[in-house]
Design a protein around this motif. Structure first.
Motif, PDB file in Angstrom:
ATOM      1  N   HIS A 162       5.357   3.956   1.445  1.00 45.85           N
ATOM      2  CA  HIS A 162       4.636   2.708   1.210  1.00 45.85           C
ATOM      3  C   HIS A 162       5.067   1.656   2.203  1.00 45.85           C
ATOM      4  CE1 HIS A 162       8.307   2.691  -1.214  1.00 45.85           C
ATOM      5  NE2 HIS A 162       8.341   1.386  -1.033  1.00 45.85           N
ATOM      6  N   GLN A 163       4.288   0.633   2.295  1.00 47.75           N
ATOM      7  CA  GLN A 163       4.650  -0.544   3.082  1.00 47.75           C
ATOM      8  C   GLN A 163       4.837  -1.726   2.138  1.00 47.75           C
ATOM      9  OE1 GLN A 163       1.050  -0.398   5.933  1.00 47.75           O
ATOM     10  NE2 GLN A 163       2.773  -0.743   7.306  1.00 47.75           N
ATOM     11  N   VAL A 165       7.994  -0.646   6.622  1.00 50.69           N
ATOM     12  CA  VAL A 165       7.451   0.626   6.171  1.00 50.69           C
ATOM     13  C   VAL A 165       8.594   1.351   5.469  1.00 50.69           C
ATOM     14  CG1 VAL A 165       6.246   2.723   6.817  1.00 50.69           C
ATOM     15  CG2 VAL A 165       5.997   0.662   8.221  1.00 50.69           C
ATOM     16  N   GLY A 200      -8.613   6.056   2.993  1.00 50.84           N
ATOM     17  CA  GLY A 200      -7.989   5.668   4.263  1.00 50.84           C
ATOM     18  C   GLY A 200      -6.528   5.283   4.165  1.00 50.84           C
ATOM     19  N   ASN A 201      -5.914   5.529   3.020  1.00 54.06           N
ATOM     20  CA  ASN A 201      -4.558   5.005   2.829  1.00 54.06           C
ATOM     21  C   ASN A 201      -3.439   5.953   3.259  1.00 54.06           C
ATOM     22  OD1 ASN A 201      -5.371   6.559   0.449  1.00 54.06           O
ATOM     23  ND2 ASN A 201      -3.355   5.995  -0.367  1.00 54.06           N
ATOM     24  N   PRO A 217       0.820  -1.207   0.000  1.00 57.35           N
ATOM     25  CA  PRO A 217       0.000   0.000   0.000  1.00 57.35           C
ATOM     26  C   PRO A 217       0.858   1.263   0.000  1.00 57.35           C
ATOM     27  CG  PRO A 217      -0.004  -1.020   2.186  1.00 57.35           C
ATOM     28  CD  PRO A 217       0.782  -1.920   1.287  1.00 57.35           C
ATOM     29  N   GLY A 233       1.037   5.457   0.552  1.00 57.81           N
ATOM     30  CA  GLY A 233       0.426   6.289   1.581  1.00 57.81           C
ATOM     31  C   GLY A 233      -0.026   7.666   1.149  1.00 57.81           C
ATOM     32  N   ASP A 271      -1.690  -9.171  17.008  1.00 57.90           N
ATOM     33  CA  ASP A 271      -0.720  -8.220  16.492  1.00 57.90           C
ATOM     34  C   ASP A 271       0.630  -8.466  17.146  1.00 57.90           C
ATOM     35  OD1 ASP A 271      -2.640  -6.912  14.897  1.00 57.90           O
ATOM     36  OD2 ASP A 271      -3.411  -5.908  16.684  1.00 57.90           O
ATOM     37  N   VAL A 317       7.402  -6.240  11.948  1.00 50.66           N
ATOM     38  CA  VAL A 317       5.968  -6.498  11.879  1.00 50.66           C
ATOM     39  C   VAL A 317       5.197  -5.194  12.131  1.00 50.66           C
ATOM     40  CG1 VAL A 317       4.152  -8.093  12.575  1.00 50.66           C
ATOM     41  CG2 VAL A 317       6.528  -8.748  12.922  1.00 50.66           C
ATOM     42  N   PRO A 318       5.270  -4.279  11.180  1.00 52.28           N
ATOM     43  CA  PRO A 318       4.509  -3.039  11.353  1.00 52.28           C
ATOM     44  C   PRO A 318       3.023  -3.307  11.250  1.00 52.28           C
ATOM     45  CG  PRO A 318       5.404  -3.155   9.133  1.00 52.28           C
ATOM     46  CD  PRO A 318       5.956  -4.343   9.879  1.00 52.28           C
ATOM     47  N   LYS A 319       2.240  -2.429  11.866  1.00 55.99           N
ATOM     48  CA  LYS A 319       0.806  -2.577  11.658  1.00 55.99           C
ATOM     49  C   LYS A 319       0.449  -2.103  10.250  1.00 55.99           C
ATOM     50  CE  LYS A 319      -1.146   1.764  13.379  1.00 55.99           C
ATOM     51  NZ  LYS A 319      -2.080   2.356  14.333  1.00 55.99           N
ATOM     52  N   LEU A 320      -0.684  -2.557   9.770  1.00 50.41           N
ATOM     53  CA  LEU A 320      -1.199  -2.082   8.480  1.00 50.41           C
ATOM     54  C   LEU A 320      -1.582  -0.617   8.661  1.00 50.41           C
ATOM     55  CD1 LEU A 320      -2.247  -2.749   5.562  1.00 50.41           C
ATOM     56  CD2 LEU A 320      -4.481  -3.123   6.634  1.00 50.41           C
ATOM     57  N   LEU A 321      -0.970   0.261   7.901  1.00 55.24           N
ATOM     58  CA  LEU A 321      -1.216   1.692   8.109  1.00 55.24           C
ATOM     59  C   LEU A 321      -2.508   2.187   7.464  1.00 55.24           C
ATOM     60  CD1 LEU A 321       2.485   2.858   7.979  1.00 55.24           C
ATOM     61  CD2 LEU A 321       0.948   3.041   9.939  1.00 55.24           C
ATOM     62  N   PRO A 322      -2.914   1.704   6.301  1.00 52.65           N
ATOM     63  CA  PRO A 322      -4.231   2.112   5.788  1.00 52.65           C
ATOM     64  C   PRO A 322      -5.323   1.796   6.812  1.00 52.65           C
ATOM     65  CG  PRO A 322      -2.972   1.062   4.060  1.00 52.65           C
ATOM     66  CD  PRO A 322      -2.191   0.875   5.338  1.00 52.65           C
ATOM     67  N   LYS A 323      -6.263   2.722   6.905  1.00 52.04           N
ATOM     68  CA  LYS A 323      -7.223   2.663   8.010  1.00 52.04           C
ATOM     69  C   LYS A 323      -8.298   1.594   7.870  1.00 52.04           C
ATOM     70  CE  LYS A 323      -6.706   7.280   9.789  1.00 52.04           C
ATOM     71  NZ  LYS A 323      -7.212   8.649   9.916  1.00 52.04           N
ATOM     72  N   GLU A 324      -8.810   1.181   9.028  1.00 47.69           N
ATOM     73  CA  GLU A 324      -9.904   0.217   9.086  1.00 47.69           C
ATOM     74  C   GLU A 324     -11.082   0.741   8.273  1.00 47.69           C
ATOM     75  OE1 GLU A 324     -10.788  -1.270  12.943  1.00 47.69           O
ATOM     76  OE2 GLU A 324     -12.684  -2.178  12.310  1.00 47.69           O
TER      77      GLU A 324
END
Ligand SMILES: [Co+2]
Ligand SMILES: [Co+2]
Lengths: 683, 683
Positions: A452-453, A620, B491-492, A302, A304, A510, A544-551
């Protein structure tokens, strides 16, 4: 004619001396047998994929346990084909029976984009009047349209166009000279290509226009380096040789090395697939199963920048393009150094013919430094033993990026996955003085590389001393009792806090960097005789970054697997692809793959069960000028380590480089040095 | 007599042809000059340390900038000596002036324990009636006392005995045979040794007694392996050779390699010290400073069993024993493979004589896989370039454990620190059926290995294009705006959220795995011309557990540096040791070193200032049987990566293994392959 060819192929299959291993990828012959059978029945189609339909696990485990008295699983081809009007067909062809055993049209899906699908778009863009017009606006005259290039990506998902039409988005570039690095000359508009009509149906044009970059080309080819001072001349060769040969044995696609045995498969999608990974345990005097199957099953990248249409940049490189299809043909002494065993990859082309990537998989050994060492400080008695590793690797090119994937086997029972990122940043133009707004970095004048990730999904199908396994989450945690209390007077108590996953919902977890969380894949029915803990392999993964695009956003919906670091599901023969079987143009409503499977069976038992662990990891990437024009390889790694699996260090019998016991020191004896490296020199 | 020797030494110093580099460790001659001068003035003392008192940074920077017109910093010896009654003296001896310039008794401190301090304890234990009695109770007869061993540790801190008397705790073991692995036979009691009286003053005896282990020895020496089936025979040699020599140049202790220059120092405490690390930037056509000094400055290994007296097991291996003192003499073809340059280490002994560890530091090159690669999917035009790395390493043995420390320089400007843990677990006996209560693991019958952490403190003294630097904390963060909003419709959006540290209190920070937190060491006065961001080096470190011992507890108090992942302080010539100059028997009330310095100046400016970054990283180790009887090396690593420091990938001029441009592909030309590796073969 078609039938003649078919008979001929069938004959060849029958005449093959030794049948393929059931895990073997389809041979060229098998691929063409499958497409011939389909062609005979369904006429002219474009082939999107023809790959091994892997044997049902139950059948395969039975066969592996007793191949002489168990029916050999049939060779079955999994076929994806596309007909007129973007009609998609999914089928299965039994190659042993020479018949199509399943065939259906699958509506509303788009199979991945092959290299052939990609190749056509650039040609059409160059001739499209609307594209020519846009090029003109940003300063590229009509006569230079041969200098315009595009990296066609799947459209991902664009709600204006939906999933019904097979679409690509063309990321546009310019090359003043054919050898110039196009990523230094990104163009600001984005044509949408309709693969069915073979035409540009729309162009996304930004409000603020950005004329084509006027900065000099940022190249890295030999002429460019020579013109800016030439190559450095102070690098002396390093030769790595194995004069007595390699330490691994190859039988078909089964590699045996240092107690390990692994079947090396390959498919168009995941690239390398490792099956039936076992270790001969000298202490138990038997072969112990560890993993039924390991693969990189999916990934998503993804970007950003929230400005339209950059949200569409979130490539699923495996599900939308295929890590196998994009695999490089490796070169000896370039990609690979030392004593190298290569395996080719057989794939299908659009027309249904088999194609081959020569040297798709590289297998080799490397020295790995000190395996273990201990010196007694009293008398300098010592044992020092060097390590070796076995590496099974491939490299794939996803448009601008390259991913180098290394599956590494260690003598201590560890399996390591290392991925190196190299290649070129995805870029977008920026005007002089333009603000990147924090969504990217100007890596070269006029060149904006967006944040980007890179998120990868490792699929672990464990077989820790048998198929029935349980996953525990393990966190380093402080013990109870305040400082000063009887139970924890000095405050130093700590332990491994474990959580047992009994259903998929519980397993959704997580990463926790503070507790250095790990996940243990255990066989609770077999306890280590010393520790009395279940035999296990522990997932040690720190990137192990979190997914940055939002829920609720587009990426979150489409790449459901990437929402969490770990998911565990009950094994299912049909659940291989965590973002779904056909990924392009999925809307994420509902999410395909992993979230769908878990939602269907949220309370399914996953304790002491045949399970699959899905692990999302990655990095990331905030670009910087050092990443341009070509990126020095950025490594990331994870380990699957035996814990309570063996009763001792399983590599104790690796010959040491040097060993001397206290009694030898005392007696002035020489010690053991038969395996000292004789090629090393002092400088 | 003493004065004669002194004159003779002075003469030799004067006659030396080229003076040492100001960063060079003291030579044997310099060490003995210092001790002779001290001896002449202060009589008989035991020498604890005689090491280079590094030049004041201001003087040194001036000298480095213009050595021909700047006074050369004097050679000064930092001396720690111990007199009768455990009196500790700290002094400085100016070797150029041949005089003691500082000398004082330092009350209430205990300098580190040397190998000589350690060696004596075992002998005394064997003869001590109370120890003999305790051995008898757990089943070791008096006549077997020669089979009793001990690993003497500093006592750490025990409030019953305080800091005034120099003490060691003796971790007891047994060896049925002199060659047996004693860690399979731990004993359950712990004598306390008074170094001044040279006697056992107390024994800690647990309530529940544990007779000496009756299990067979768990050995890993050649005879043991031979008796259990012998060494594996399927490992073929790998030879690594550099027929044209190595690519690095050695001038004294300055190593030049691939645009890097680094002075390799060494001291008794930190082991390897890297000074004046610079990189020749071809784009700027100048040498750019990056780090003034890098070292592992401290470490602590807290054990997690709260039962008395295990809380005392929290070794500060550097501050309490010395990573330099414990350094192994490395062996060619064993510890080190390839074309190896060794540097010896000169240290002092108790008597004040110089001693030498031959081959203390290993310097060598390794192939490092793919440096960068990109293939154009259109035509398979490609560049693939292999990487090389330079490794400066040492190995030290801290009683049971070994630490292998690798400082690695990469061609892309990255400095990597890799540490491998091997050696043997610290062990404690357990009775059959005894519950470890989660504080440890039975790794072998009767052998309990307690949970522990290995926490290292990396000291980074940056010099990013000059001494005035600023540290930013950088977290990957979601952009503003809900999904569906104008600013973040899909959301990205995400970006690097940065926090600028302006004083030490603000800089106290922990790791965040979810945001993959990094720390950027920037020079805000120099912006990258492309990105307009400050030139920087980024600390990328992913093995960063929190300190598990609780706030206010013994380890938390004594190892203040380990409470957080990062602290930043203003540079101070006297602040090298983050747990204090003299670590053994510090109570932690108040905490020495880092917390003390920060408390003294909590609001000191650290932005655009000469600063030091202290980084604590490491692992949590829950032992398992695989770690026994000797542990396969467990790696951990961190990177210091250039970000916005260069204007492009600084390794573009590394000769590629293969390169072919689109025009060469089109013309059917061969491409560039002059640097293809010719020693590689197909197997
Ligand atoms: Co990237
Ligand atoms: Co450990």
């Amino acid at each position: 004619m078609v039938l003649d060819r078919l008979k001929q192929l069938a004959q060849q299959v029958t005449n093959s001396v030794s049948p393929p291993h059931p895990f073997d990828p389809l041979s060229s012959l098998e691929i063409e047998t499958a497409t011939s059978l389909v062609r005979a029945e369904h006429g002219s189609l474009f082939y999107n994929a023809v790959t091994l339909d892997e044997p049902k696990k139950a059948d395969m485990l039975a066969w592996l346990a007793d191949p002489d008295h168990t029916p050999r699983p049939h060779r079955i081809a999994d076929v994806v084909a596309i007909g007129r009007g973007s009609k998609v067909f999914d089928g299965l062809v039994d190659l042993d029976e020479r018949k199509i055993i399943q065939w259906k049209e699958t509506p509303g899906v788009q199979p991945l984009i092959t290299m052939e699908d990609l190749q056509v778009v650039e040609h059409i863009c160059r001739q499209d009047p609307k594209v020519i017009e846009q090029c003109g606006i940003i300063g590229i005259p009509r006569q230079d349209m041969d200098k315009v290039y595009c990296d066609p990506w799947t459209i991902g998902y664009d709600e204006r166009f939906g999933s019904g039409i097979r679409l690509q988005q063309a990321l546009m570039y310019y090359r003043p000279h054919v050898d110039d690095n196009q990523y230094g000359f990104p163009l600001d508009f984005c044509p949408i290509f309709d693969a069915d009509k073979q035409e540009i149906i729309h162009i996304d044009v930004p409000k603020e226009r950005r004329p084509v970059n006027q900065a000099p080309a940022s190249n890295y080819h030999p002429t460019a380096v020579k013109n800016s001072g030439g190559y450095r001349t102070d690098l002396k060769p390093i030769n790595i040789t194995q004069p007595e040969g390699v330490s691994f044995k190859v039988s078909g696609r089964i590699i045996e090395w240092q107690n390990w045995s692994v079947h090396v498969g390959f498919n168009y999608r995941e690239g390398i697939v490792l099956n039936n990974i076992t270790y001969f345990d000298r202490a138990e005097n038997k072969v112990r199963p560890i993993f039924y199957r390991l693969s990189l099953a999916e990934m998503v990248v993804p970007y950003g920048n929230p400005e339209h249409p950059h949200h569409r940049k979130h490539a699923f490189d495996l599900g939308e393009y295929g890590g196998g299809y994009m695999t490089n043909s490796l070169a000896l002494g370039c990609d690979c150094k030392g004593s190298i065993h290569y395996i080719d990859a057989n794939l299908v082309n659009r027309a249904g013919a088999a194609t081959t990537i020569k040297n798709a998989i590289c297998i080799h050994e490397e020295d790995a430094g000190i395996l273990f060492k201990h010196t007694d400080f009293r008398d300098d008695s010592v044992v020092v033993t060097r390590a070796r590793k076995l590496i099974v690797s491939h490299v794939f090119t996803a448009a601008n990026y390259e991913y180098c994937v290394y599956w590494i086997f260690h003598q201590d029972g560890t399996v390591q996955l290392e991925i190196k990122l190299t290649g070129i940043l995805n870029t977008y133009p920026m005007n002089p003085g333009e603000d990147t707004k924090g969504w990217g970095t100007q890596v070269y004048p006029g060149v904006n590389a967006h944040n980007h990730q890179h998120l990868f999904c490792l699929r672990v199908d464990p077989n820790i001393d048998g198929p029935n396994n349980t996953v525990f989450q393990s966190d380093a945690a402080q013990g109870p009792g305040d400082v000063g209390s009887v139970e924890n007077k000095y405050g130093n108590a700590f332990y491994a806090k474990r959580k047992r996953y009994t259903n998929p919902v519980e397993s959704i977890s997580d990463y926790d960097g503070q507790s250095t969380r790990t996940w243990e894949i255990c066989n609770e029915d077999k306890l280590n005789p010393y520790s009395h803990k279940p035999v296990s392999y522990k997932l040690v993964s720190r990137e192990v970054p979190k997914l940055l695009p939002k829920e609720g956003g587009l990426v979150w919906k489409r790449a459901g697997f990437s929402r969490h670091a770990v998911h565990v599901t009950k094994y299912n023969d049909n659940q291989i692809h965590p973002a779904g079987r056909h990924v392009p143009q999925t809307s994420g409503d509902p999410a395909r793959g992993l979230p769908e499977w878990i939602a269907a069976n949220p309370n399914e038992n996953i304790a002491k069960a045949d399970i699959v662990l899905w692990h999302t990891f990655g990095i990331v990437h905030f670009p910087s000028p050092e990443d341009f024009p070509v990126m020095p390889a950025e490594p990331m790694t994870l380990l699957l380590r035996p814990r309570n699996f063996f009763t001792s260090n399983p590599a104790l019998d690796v010959p040491p480089s040097f060993a001397k016991t206290p009694s030898e020191v005392l007696a002035g004896k020489r010690g053991y040095d038969s395996n000292k490296d004789k090629a090393s020199v002092l400088v």
